[in-house]
Design an enzyme around this catalytic site. Structure first.
Site, PDB file in Angstrom:
ATOM      1  CB  SER A   1      67.036  85.479 -39.991  1.00  0.00           C
ATOM      2  OG  SER A   1      67.326  86.493 -39.411  1.00  0.00           O
ATOM      3  CB  CYS A   2      65.501  89.973 -43.047  1.00  0.00           C
ATOM      4  SG  CYS A   2      66.392  91.161 -41.787  1.00  0.00           S
TER       5      CYS A   2
END
Ligand SMILES: [Fe+2]
Ligand SMILES: [Fe+2]
Lengths: 160, 295
Positions: free
Chosen positions: A28-29
């Site tokens: 999700s970065c």
């Protein structure tokens, strides 16, 4: 000359031809890539979360962790490297999510929105992006050519 | 797509998998006993110390980790009791499992396109995430169980991997079609069995406590677990997801799973809960990893 790995919450800039700047396994970065083509400088930031208000101390110690503290820091880094004026190209990759129809866990999307908002404040916008989806990405930027490559296990390699 | 090996029938694969499972060495007695008592809420520190002190190798490993820089003890730790207290029982279980199953958890997963060490990292991060969620959201489940459940949840991947080799792109394409099927469905459609079922077979071979066996079997489908074990299974289900969101997965299947929102029946994460948890997990994972594997 070599490979520069940018871990979670870190950022790096390089103008050494032959360097490759890399982020391994973005979930999700989001990886924020900034290219200054005239000076041949590459900057890369590995943002984990949208907003430093949840942990101001961490925002000071590791500004790259958050979108709001990371982007100004990356711009500073590019300045230090010699980007005083001229074109700046921005590309974004990452921000994936789990299969989640109700978006309750969509921290990736929250990261993307926060990053775009802050870029906009600095008068910047991404010219290319590879965002979302339900898979992880590895990101490499070649300093010499400015070429950005994304790969994902079981899904191959493609340019951004 | 061309395959280099002849396509095996599903029954033949099932048979080979059960053969592989039965050939996995049994867990050392000390580990089975540790897992057994951690499943009970009424155990004491003395019980853990008694078990560990029978295993010299494990005891000295625990002392080494407790004294390592990452766990920064204020003064040197010399007794096993102090060491276990300082590390927490969860880490003790982790060290015990990690040291006797290294050849399973450190396998390169070719079918998942995942290099050696990634399965262990993913399991360790899931364990830490499950523990953190439990500590902040759940009063009924012990953090020890959540941690060990996280460590073991994907053990089936080490066995099933061999049979997914050369099918990776077919599996990812099935997930990316957008028809709602996830990697677990793809494994099952492709070879007739999935990593959760293979892990469950291994759990039985190892005689794991029933709660841990349930975690392994249902971690992607918690709603199907026995209600008595469901809360624990949901905690590991979310721990797994948070580990993958953090980028610590096992290659091709990372994030290609459905979330089951039934967890909300048991606990709530709150608005800022998710980012705060993700940050805490990131820090704890980095610390645990450098301590246990710095040797
Ligand atoms: Fe799994
Ligand atoms: Fe997992």
């Amino acid at each position: 000359m070599g490979i520069i790995y940018v871990g979670v919450g870190e950022l790096a800039a390089s103008r050494s031809p032959g360097d490759v700047v890399k982020i391994l396994a973005l979930g999700s970065c989001v990886g924020v890539i900034m290219l200054a083509p005239q000076q041949k400088i590459v900057g890369l930031l590995h943002v984990a979360l949208p907003d430093s208000s949840i942990n101001a101390k961490r925002g000071i110690e590791k500004p790259g962790t958050f979108a709001d503290t990371g982007i100004p820091q990356l711009l500073n880094e590019l300045k230090k490297m010699g980007h005083l004026r001229g074109k700046l190209t921005v590309k974004l990759a990452g921000g994936a999510s789990i299969m989640d129809p109700n978006n309750t866990f969509n921290i990736g999307k929250r990261n993307i929105l926060a990053i775009k908002k802050i870029l906009w404040k600095f008068g910047l916008g991404a010219i290319a992006e590879d965002l979302g989806g339900n898979y992880c990405r590895t990101l490499s930027v070649d300093v010499d050519s400015g070429l950005v490559t994304i790969s994902s296990p079981g899904r191959g390699t493609w340019p951004l | 797509m061309a395959t280099l090996t002849p396509v095996l029938q599903e029954e033949a694969i099932a048979e080979l998998i059960s053969e592989r499972v039965s050939n996995v060495p049994l867990l050392p007695h000390v580990v089975t006993r540790l897992l057994g008592i951690m499943g009970r809420n009424d155990h004491s520190l003395t019980d853990v110390v008694k078990i560990v002190e029978n295993d010299l190798g494990l005891a000295s490993r625990i002392l080494r980790v407790a004294n390592s820089a990452a766990f920064s003890p204020r003064q040197g730790i010399s007794s096993l009791q102090q060491g276990i207290l300082h590390l927490g029982e969860k880490m003790v279980a982790g060290i015990a499992i990690g040291s006797c199953t290294a050849n399973i958890f450190n396998r390169e997963l070719i079918g998942y396109e995942s290099s050696s060490g990634e399965l262990w990292d993913h399991c360790l991060r899931t364990a830490i995430a499950a523990r953190e969620i439990t500590a902040s959201c759940s009063r009924r489940v012990s953090t020890d169980l959540a941690f060990t459940g996280g460590l073991l949840h994907d053990v089936g991947k080490a066995i099933i991997d061999e049979f997914l080799n050369k099918r990776t792109q077919i599996l990812t394409a099935m997930c990316d079609k957008g028809e709602g099927g996830d990697f677990l469905d793809a494994e099952r459609d492709s070879i007739g069995i999935d990593h959760a079922d293979v892990g469950f077979a291994l759990a039985r071979h190892w005689n794991l406590p029933p709660q841990l066996a349930a975690v392994i079997k249902f971690h992607h489908r918690p709603v199907e677990a026995d209600p008595a074990q469901q809360e624990l299974v949901y905690l590991v289900h979310l721990g797994d997801i948070l580990a993958m969101l953090g980028g610590t997965g096992t290659g091709a299947d990372t994030l290609s799973y459905k979330i089951d929102e039934g967890y909300q029946r048991y606990f709530q994460l709150g608005k800022d809960g998710l980012p705060i948890l993700l940050l805490k997990i990131e820090e704890e994972f980095t610390r645990a990893k450098s301590a246990v594997f710095a040797e």
